[in-house]
Design a protein around this motif. Structure first.
Motif, mmCIF file in Angstrom:
data_model
loop_
_atom_site.group_PDB
_atom_site.id
_atom_site.type_symbol
_atom_site.label_atom_id
_atom_site.label_comp_id
_atom_site.label_asym_id
_atom_site.label_seq_id
_atom_site.Cartn_x
_atom_site.Cartn_y
_atom_site.Cartn_z
ATOM 1 N N ILE A 93 0.838 -1.207 0.000
ATOM 2 C CA ILE A 93 0.000 0.000 0.000
ATOM 3 C C ILE A 93 0.869 1.252 0.000
ATOM 4 N N ASP A 94 1.944 1.230 0.781
ATOM 5 C CA ASP A 94 2.856 2.385 0.803
ATOM 6 C C ASP A 94 3.437 2.645 -0.578
ATOM 7 N N ARG A 95 3.810 1.596 -1.280
ATOM 8 C CA ARG A 95 4.381 1.754 -2.623
ATOM 9 C C ARG A 95 3.322 2.205 -3.630
ATOM 10 N N GLU A 96 2.086 1.673 -3.488
ATOM 11 C CA GLU A 96 1.029 2.014 -4.444
ATOM 12 C C GLU A 96 0.575 3.456 -4.278
ATOM 13 N N VAL A 97 0.513 3.926 -3.035
ATOM 14 C CA VAL A 97 0.144 5.321 -2.788
ATOM 15 C C VAL A 97 1.138 6.261 -3.455
ATOM 16 N N LYS A 98 2.396 5.858 -3.502
ATOM 17 C CA LYS A 98 3.446 6.665 -4.127
ATOM 18 C C LYS A 98 3.581 6.381 -5.625
ATOM 19 N N GLY A 107 9.293 -6.636 9.457
ATOM 20 C CA GLY A 107 8.296 -5.931 8.655
ATOM 21 C C GLY A 107 8.064 -4.512 9.153
ATOM 22 N N ILE A 108 8.026 -4.355 10.469
ATOM 23 C CA ILE A 108 7.862 -3.011 11.043
ATOM 24 C C ILE A 108 9.054 -2.132 10.672
ATOM 25 N N VAL A 122 11.287 2.344 7.549
ATOM 26 C CA VAL A 122 12.283 2.836 6.591
ATOM 27 C C VAL A 122 11.605 3.485 5.388
ATOM 28 N N LEU A 123 10.557 2.838 4.859
ATOM 29 C CA LEU A 123 9.880 3.351 3.665
ATOM 30 C C LEU A 123 9.115 4.643 3.941
ATOM 31 N N LYS A 124 8.491 4.745 5.104
ATOM 32 C CA LYS A 124 7.588 5.863 5.359
ATOM 33 C C LYS A 124 8.224 7.021 6.128
ATOM 34 N N PHE A 125 9.150 6.723 7.021
ATOM 35 C CA PHE A 125 9.578 7.759 7.959
ATOM 36 C C PHE A 125 11.075 8.077 7.946
ATOM 37 N N LEU A 126 11.926 7.179 7.451
ATOM 38 C CA LEU A 126 13.368 7.375 7.602
ATOM 39 C C LEU A 126 13.847 8.655 6.923
ATOM 40 N N ILE A 155 15.720 11.614 8.985
ATOM 41 C CA ILE A 155 17.086 11.971 8.615
ATOM 42 C C ILE A 155 17.036 12.735 7.304
ATOM 43 N N PRO A 156 16.936 14.063 7.342
ATOM 44 C CA PRO A 156 16.838 14.841 6.107
ATOM 45 C C PRO A 156 18.147 14.795 5.323
#
Length: 236
Positions: free
Chosen positions: A33-38, A137-138, A143-147, A151-152
């Motif tokens: 879902i994270d990948r599809e939203v993007k 998995g968490i 990593v996909l959503k928040f990393l 870390i900008p």
């Protein structure tokens, strides 16, 4: 806290198979879902299928080990992990299909890596290490959503600007970049005299930006300036 270290070679019940399959569907769907939203090449269904398929192969291998170990024939040997190892290499071909190269720019590496991780999660679930798979998995989801937000990382972009009236426009460009807190790392430029007798200047800026959103705003603002004839991204 004790992890559910399931031994290879145990017999599987229907309940165990359903539990592991459902865990594979849930984990694969969340990451997909994270990948599809993007709007990435591989979406929710792809991730669910990869995770479920990897889980199934791990279950098959586990049952094969169980039956071989109970045959009592010393001449039959079983290499643990050989079947599931093919998943790790096999999914790499699927991941390679999500990588696109366009105008010297490569896209889809994160999607390919997350597909590979999803297959590994499926293997862990199928082998019975559900708690381990949930923890991993968490980590993948974080990593996909928040990393990138935590870390900008400054992104480096190249922007090609075609313009007229050199002195006036350069003053505007330098002032605008300074106002937007954009660092100019390098500038390549050339001038061309067209048939009308006018000189068209082209500057290729290497810029350091804090985020991609600012990059979109810069292109929009520069394109509205009267002396700027064209603005585009470039990888040259």
């Amino acid at each position: 806290m004790v992890l559910d270290w399931t031994k290879f070679g145990e017999t599987l019940t229907v309940e165990m198979v359903l539990y592991r399959m459902m865990a594979a569907v849930i984990l694969g769907a969340i990451i997909g879902i994270d990948r599809e939203v993007k709007n990435r090449p591989a979406g929710m269904r792809t991730y669910v299928l990869v995770c479920v398929g990897a889980t199934l192969i791990a279950l098959v291998e586990q049952q094969t080990i169980y039956y071989v170990s109970h045959l009592g024939n010393q001449q039959i040997t079983m290499s643990i992990g050989r079947i599931t190892a093919t998943i790790v290499s096999g999914v790499s071909f699927l991941g390679a299909g999500t990588i696109v190269r366009s105008e010297r720019k490569i896209k889809g590496l994160t999607t390919a890596a997350s597909l590979w991780c999803t297959a590994c999660l499926g293997v862990a679930i199928g082998a019975g290490y559900v708690t381990m798979a949930l923890i991993a998995g968490i980590i993948v989801i974080v990593v996909l959503k928040f990393l990138q937000k935590v870390i900008p990382i400054n992104t480096y972009k190249k922007l090609e600007v075609q313009f007229i009236h050199r002195t006036e426009t350069l003053n505007y460009l330098n002032h605008y970049f300074e106002e937007m807190n954009v660092v100019i790392l390098d500038v390549d430029f050339h001038a061309e005299v067209v048939k009308t007798g006018n000189t068209i200047y082209t500057n290729i800026y290497s810029l350091s930006l804090k985020d991609k959103k600012g990059y979109t705003e810069i292109i929009g603002a520069l394109s509205e300036y009267p002396n700027v004839m064209a603005v585009r991204t470039t990888n040259v």
